[in-house]
Design a protein around this motif. Structure first.
Motif, PDB file in Angstrom:
ATOM      1  N   LEU A   1      19.472 -13.768   2.814  1.00 18.49           N
ATOM      2  CA  LEU A   1      18.820 -12.676   2.099  1.00 18.49           C
ATOM      3  C   LEU A   1      18.204 -13.167   0.793  1.00 18.49           C
ATOM      4  CD1 LEU A   1      18.131  -9.678   1.941  1.00 18.49           C
ATOM      5  CD2 LEU A   1      20.374  -9.297   0.896  1.00 18.49           C
ATOM      6  N   ASP A   2      18.908 -14.043   0.099  1.00 19.41           N
ATOM      7  CA  ASP A   2      18.397 -14.597  -1.162  1.00 19.41           C
ATOM      8  C   ASP A   2      17.166 -15.480  -0.950  1.00 19.41           C
ATOM      9  OD1 ASP A   2      20.395 -13.315  -2.572  1.00 19.41           O
ATOM     10  OD2 ASP A   2      21.659 -15.102  -2.765  1.00 19.41           O
ATOM     11  N   GLU A   3      17.061 -16.094   0.210  1.00 19.55           N
ATOM     12  CA  GLU A   3      15.970 -17.038   0.487  1.00 19.55           C
ATOM     13  C   GLU A   3      14.673 -16.355   0.923  1.00 19.55           C
ATOM     14  OE1 GLU A   3      15.773 -20.275   0.048  1.00 19.55           O
ATOM     15  OE2 GLU A   3      17.865 -20.716  -0.397  1.00 19.55           O
ATOM     16  N   ILE A   4      14.787 -15.249   1.657  1.00 18.63           N
ATOM     17  CA  ILE A   4      13.602 -14.683   2.311  1.00 18.63           C
ATOM     18  C   ILE A   4      12.861 -13.681   1.420  1.00 18.63           C
ATOM     19  CG2 ILE A   4      14.618 -14.993   4.592  1.00 18.63           C
ATOM     20  CD1 ILE A   4      15.007 -11.894   4.652  1.00 18.63           C
ATOM     21  N   ASP A   5      11.650 -13.382   1.835  1.00 16.72           N
ATOM     22  CA  ASP A   5      10.855 -12.306   1.255  1.00 16.72           C
ATOM     23  C   ASP A   5      11.057 -11.096   2.171  1.00 16.72           C
ATOM     24  OD1 ASP A   5       8.899 -10.441   0.579  1.00 16.72           O
ATOM     25  OD2 ASP A   5       7.328 -11.941   0.325  1.00 16.72           O
ATOM     26  N   GLU A   6      11.767 -10.102   1.702  1.00 13.08           N
ATOM     27  CA  GLU A   6      12.101  -8.947   2.536  1.00 13.08           C
ATOM     28  C   GLU A   6      10.872  -8.161   2.989  1.00 13.08           C
ATOM     29  OE1 GLU A   6      15.810  -6.697   1.555  1.00 13.08           O
ATOM     30  OE2 GLU A   6      15.672  -7.929  -0.277  1.00 13.08           O
ATOM     31  N   GLU A   7       9.740  -8.372   2.350  1.00 12.57           N
ATOM     32  CA  GLU A   7       8.507  -7.666   2.729  1.00 12.57           C
ATOM     33  C   GLU A   7       7.832  -8.296   3.945  1.00 12.57           C
ATOM     34  OE1 GLU A   7       7.401  -4.802   1.248  1.00 12.57           O
ATOM     35  OE2 GLU A   7       9.302  -4.913   0.150  1.00 12.57           O
ATOM     36  N   THR A   8       8.060  -9.595   4.178  1.00 12.38           N
ATOM     37  CA  THR A   8       7.352 -10.279   5.262  1.00 12.38           C
ATOM     38  C   THR A   8       8.260 -10.958   6.284  1.00 12.38           C
ATOM     39  OG1 THR A   8       7.169 -12.309   3.955  1.00 12.38           O
ATOM     40  CG2 THR A   8       5.340 -10.747   3.811  1.00 12.38           C
TER      41      THR A   8
END
Length: 99
Positions: free
Chosen positions: A55-62
């Motif tokens: 979760l900390d690594e990703i872009d939650e929008e894409t």
């Protein structure tokens, strides 16, 4: 502590982010079975830790990361149809750990 079987699957837009998530999965002892799918055994608290790290690594929008825990009984009922696993990544020795 008991271990659970877990699948981790992702669709991540950025190569850099995708590589970081893959490295984290490997660090946690997961085995790559497709280009964006990992399988492994984790303590439940390690499963939760890895979810937070992703979760900390990703872009939650894409981006999307799916973490699926399985008990051994449910895992035995999985059916793999067709090619199933990437033959370049997974050999019979690796599959014997899980099936």
């Amino acid at each position: 502590m008991a271990k659970i079987l877990a699948w981790i699957m992702y669709d991540i837009a950025s190569n850099k982010t995708r590589n970081r998530v893959a490295k984290k999965c490997k660090k946690y002892g997961m085995t790559r079975v497709q280009k964006s799918i990992f399988l492994g055994k984790l303590d439940i608290n390690r499963f939760d830790e890895l979810a937070e790290i992703c979760l900390d690594e990703i872009d939650e929008e894409t981006d999307s990361v799916y973490l699926f825990p399985f008990c051994q009984e449910d895992f035995r009922r999985i059916q793999v149809l067709g090619q199933g696993f990437d033959k370049k990544l997974v050999n019979d020795e690796i599959l014997s750990k899980f099936f």
